[in-house]
Design an enzyme around this catalytic site. Structure first.
Site, PDB file in Angstrom:
ATOM      1  N   GLU A   2      57.759  32.452  50.914  1.00 14.66           N
ATOM      2  CA  GLU A   2      57.605  33.433  49.834  1.00 14.66           C
ATOM      3  C   GLU A   2      57.647  32.777  48.462  1.00 14.66           C
ATOM      4  OE1 GLU A   2      56.755  36.526  50.067  1.00 14.66           O
ATOM      5  OE2 GLU A   2      56.739  36.431  52.258  1.00 14.66           O
ATOM      6  N   HIS A   9      54.314  31.334  47.469  1.00 14.84           N
ATOM      7  CA  HIS A   9      53.372  32.321  46.927  1.00 14.84           C
ATOM      8  C   HIS A   9      53.621  32.534  45.431  1.00 14.84           C
ATOM      9  CE1 HIS A   9      51.577  33.351  50.686  1.00 14.84           C
ATOM     10  NE2 HIS A   9      52.635  33.940  51.206  1.00 14.84           N
TER      11      HIS A   9
END
Length: 218
Positions: free
Chosen positions: A25, A28
């Site tokens: 995550e 990203h």
């Protein structure tokens, strides 16, 4: 080297799983920030603190239940917020942002392979340290290989689905996004029935073999 019990497998999987989901995550959000979108940074999500990313169901309960019942790891964290409207070239930048997640898992697989190799070297002299390092490394390779291959499937809401949505003409990409919720349900059903594992198992094995071969692991 003795086989691990289920409890031991869960124990050595916790750290690799947390890193696999958390860094996925963060990757990203970090790449999005490079393209001008600071949403993740401003919301405090560009951090390695797993508490900021953990989803009780997706990060803890589902992965443990899946591994104990099917030996297939699947889970998710709280999605890092990304706003394509802040990017200089939204469609192409979002493709790179999406791919950053699986690429981070491949990189982590290499790092865990190094840890496994170090564990093997320590095994003859300090087995109390070498053995957990080796098995944590092995689980880290496997978990990250699964995450990398799984997330590259061209099915929303997976990263491969994000890539597909931005490669399609805008109208078709928008329609695909409308069905994202239903496609996720289909994805869960395919995992629960074992159909999905049969599809992605071959490329997962290839990726694991490449990583282990690079480090001379058994």
């Amino acid at each position: 080297m003795p086989e691990m019990s289920i409890a031991q497998q869960v124990a050595v999987s916790i750290l690799p799983l947390l890193f696999a989901i958390t860094l996925h995550e963060v990757a990203h959000g970090w790449v999005a920030s490079l393209f001008g979108d600071q949403t993740a940074r401003l919301s405090g999500r560009l951090t390695l603190n797993p508490v900021k990313h953990i989803d009780l169901v997706g990060t803890i309960i589902v992965p443990i239940v899946m591994w104990v019942t099917t030996h297939f790891i699947f889970g998710w964290a709280k999605p890092v917020p990304v706003d394509a409207r802040n990017m200089r070239n939204p469609r192409w930048n979002m493709i790179v942002v999406a791919v950053a997640g699986p690429l981070s898992n491949i990189l982590m697989g290499l790092i865990w392979a190094l840890i496994a190799k170090l564990g093997l070297l320590l095994l003859p002299t300090t087995p109390w340290l070498g053995q957990p390092m080796f098995w944590s490394g092995v689980m880290g390779i496997q978990i990250n290989a699964v995450f990398a291959v799984l997330n590259l499937l061209p099915i929303p809401p997976l990263d491969g689905g994000r890539v597909l949505m931005n490669l399609l003409p805008p109208r078709l990409g928008w329609k695909l996004q409308l069905y994202e919720r239903y496609l996720f349900i289909i994805l869960v059903v395919l995992m629960a029935t074992g159909i999905l594992s049969k599809i992605i198992f071959p490329p997962i094995i290839v990726l694991i073999q490449v990583i282990t071969a690079l480090f001379g692991l058994p």
